[in-house]
Design a protein around this motif. Sequence first.
Motif, short mmCIF file in Angstrom:
data_model
loop_
_atom_site.label_atom_id
_atom_site.label_comp_id
_atom_site.label_asym_id
_atom_site.label_seq_id
_atom_site.Cartn_x
_atom_site.Cartn_y
_atom_site.Cartn_z
N ARG A 135 0.85 -1.19 0.00
CA ARG A 135 0.00 0.00 0.00
C ARG A 135 0.89 1.24 0.00
O ARG A 135 0.76 2.15 0.82
CB ARG A 135 -0.98 0.01 1.17
CG ARG A 135 -1.96 -1.15 1.14
CD ARG A 135 -3.00 -1.09 2.23
NE ARG A 135 -3.96 0.00 2.02
CZ ARG A 135 -5.03 -0.08 1.21
NH1 ARG A 135 -5.27 -1.20 0.52
NH2 ARG A 135 -5.85 0.95 1.08
N SER A 137 3.54 4.19 -2.23
CA SER A 137 3.31 5.39 -3.02
C SER A 137 4.42 5.60 -4.04
O SER A 137 5.56 5.16 -3.85
CB SER A 137 3.18 6.63 -2.13
OG SER A 137 4.44 7.10 -1.71
N ALA A 173 -2.93 8.36 -10.04
CA ALA A 173 -3.53 8.50 -8.71
C ALA A 173 -4.98 8.03 -8.76
O ALA A 173 -5.46 7.35 -7.84
CB ALA A 173 -3.44 9.94 -8.24
N SER A 174 -5.68 8.40 -9.82
CA SER A 174 -7.08 7.98 -9.97
C SER A 174 -7.19 6.48 -10.16
O SER A 174 -8.03 5.82 -9.55
CB SER A 174 -7.70 8.72 -11.17
OG SER A 174 -9.01 8.26 -11.41
N GLY A 177 -5.50 4.44 -6.81
CA GLY A 177 -6.03 4.69 -5.47
C GLY A 177 -6.86 3.55 -4.92
O GLY A 177 -6.68 3.15 -3.76
N ARG A 182 -0.77 5.39 -3.62
CA ARG A 182 -0.85 6.83 -3.82
C ARG A 182 0.19 7.27 -4.84
O ARG A 182 1.28 6.68 -4.92
CB ARG A 182 -0.61 7.57 -2.51
CG ARG A 182 -1.66 7.26 -1.43
CD ARG A 182 -1.36 7.96 -0.13
NE ARG A 182 -0.11 7.53 0.48
CZ ARG A 182 1.00 8.26 0.52
NH1 ARG A 182 1.02 9.48 -0.01
NH2 ARG A 182 2.09 7.79 1.09
N ASN A 184 1.98 10.87 -6.34
CA ASN A 184 2.15 12.32 -6.26
C ASN A 184 3.40 12.73 -7.03
O ASN A 184 4.21 11.88 -7.44
CB ASN A 184 2.28 12.75 -4.80
CG ASN A 184 1.01 12.52 -4.00
OD1 ASN A 184 0.01 13.20 -4.20
ND2 ASN A 184 1.06 11.54 -3.09
N GLN A 242 -0.78 9.81 4.17
CA GLN A 242 -1.65 8.72 3.77
C GLN A 242 -2.96 9.15 3.10
O GLN A 242 -3.66 8.32 2.53
CB GLN A 242 -1.98 7.84 5.00
CG GLN A 242 -0.78 7.13 5.56
CD GLN A 242 -0.14 6.18 4.56
OE1 GLN A 242 -0.82 5.39 3.90
NE2 GLN A 242 1.19 6.25 4.42
N TRP A 243 -3.28 10.44 3.16
CA TRP A 243 -4.52 10.89 2.51
C TRP A 243 -4.22 11.94 1.44
O TRP A 243 -5.04 12.80 1.14
CB TRP A 243 -5.52 11.44 3.55
CG TRP A 243 -6.95 11.29 3.12
CD1 TRP A 243 -7.56 10.16 2.67
CD2 TRP A 243 -7.96 12.32 3.09
NE1 TRP A 243 -8.88 10.39 2.37
CE2 TRP A 243 -9.15 11.72 2.63
CE3 TRP A 243 -7.98 13.66 3.43
CZ2 TRP A 243 -10.34 12.43 2.48
CZ3 TRP A 243 -9.16 14.37 3.29
CH2 TRP A 243 -10.34 13.75 2.81
N THR A 245 -2.99 12.20 -2.50
CA THR A 245 -2.68 11.56 -3.77
C THR A 245 -3.14 12.46 -4.91
O THR A 245 -4.06 13.27 -4.75
CB THR A 245 -3.31 10.15 -3.87
OG1 THR A 245 -2.70 9.43 -4.95
CG2 THR A 245 -4.82 10.22 -4.09
#
Length: 258
Positions: A135, A137, A173-174, A177, A182, A184, A242-243, A245
Amino acid sequence: MSEHRTTSRFAVVTGGSEGLGLAIAGALAHDGADLVLVGRNRDKLETAAKKLGRYDTAVHTLPADLSAPDAPARIAAHVGDLTDRVHTLVNNVGTAHFASLADTTVEAMNTMWHLNVQVPLLLSQQLLPALINARGSIINISSYWARKMVNGRHSAAYSATRGALNSMTRALASELGPQGVRVNAIAPGAVRTPKYERSYIAPMTAEERTAHDEQIEHSYPLGRLGTADDVATAAAYLASAQWTTGTVLAVDGGLTVR
C-alpha cells in the motif's frame, strides 16, 4: 527469489547517487526505510551508500542505465530478490535539452520523452505488485518548467515532457487509489545541485554570476534557489501522507506564483 527477503520498509530511488536523489534517499532512510539506489555510475553509487550508512538502514545499489529498453524490468527483478513490498518509488531520473523550436531534434525529443515520461510509467508498472502489497506510493520528480517559462531559454520539448509527467501522476492517482497506491509529484524550482553547479554556474563569468544572483532574488519570492534538502523534506512528507494523492507539489520558493 532470494532467501534474504525482508519485511522492512523499502524505498527505490532512481538517480540516487547525487543531488536530489541522494538527498531524498537520505530523508527516507532517516525515517527508517531501507533503500535501493539506482544510478549509472557505480563509483558514485558506492560513495552515496557510504554517506547513507549513518542512518543504520540497509542500502542496496544497482548500477543501471535507465535509457536501456530492459532497464525497468531488470530493476524490478533485482528489487524482487530483496523484497515483495515497495513502500516508496521515487522516479527522479530525468534529462533536459533546451533548444529553440527551429533547433529541436527528433533525437532530443525521443530521449527526453523516454527518460522523463516512459521510464517512470514503465518502472511504476513493473513494481506495481510490490507497491500494492505495501500500500505504497509513487513520487515523480517533475519541474517548474511544466508551468513557467524563462526568457531566453527555449523549452517547448522539455516542458511538454514535464506537463505529461504531471498529467500521468494525476491519472495514475485515480487509477491506483482503489488498490491502495498513492501517486504524487514534486515540481521543484531551480535547485543548487552538483549538476546545476557543473552545467550552469561553472561556465559563467563573474559578471554573469552576479546577474544570475540578482535574477534569482527578483524571480523567487523567498529570494533564493532551492537546496536538495528542501525537496527531500517534501518527498518525506509525500511518502508518509496517507490521505494525499494526485498532488503536484510546487517546491519552488514561490517561483510559479509570480
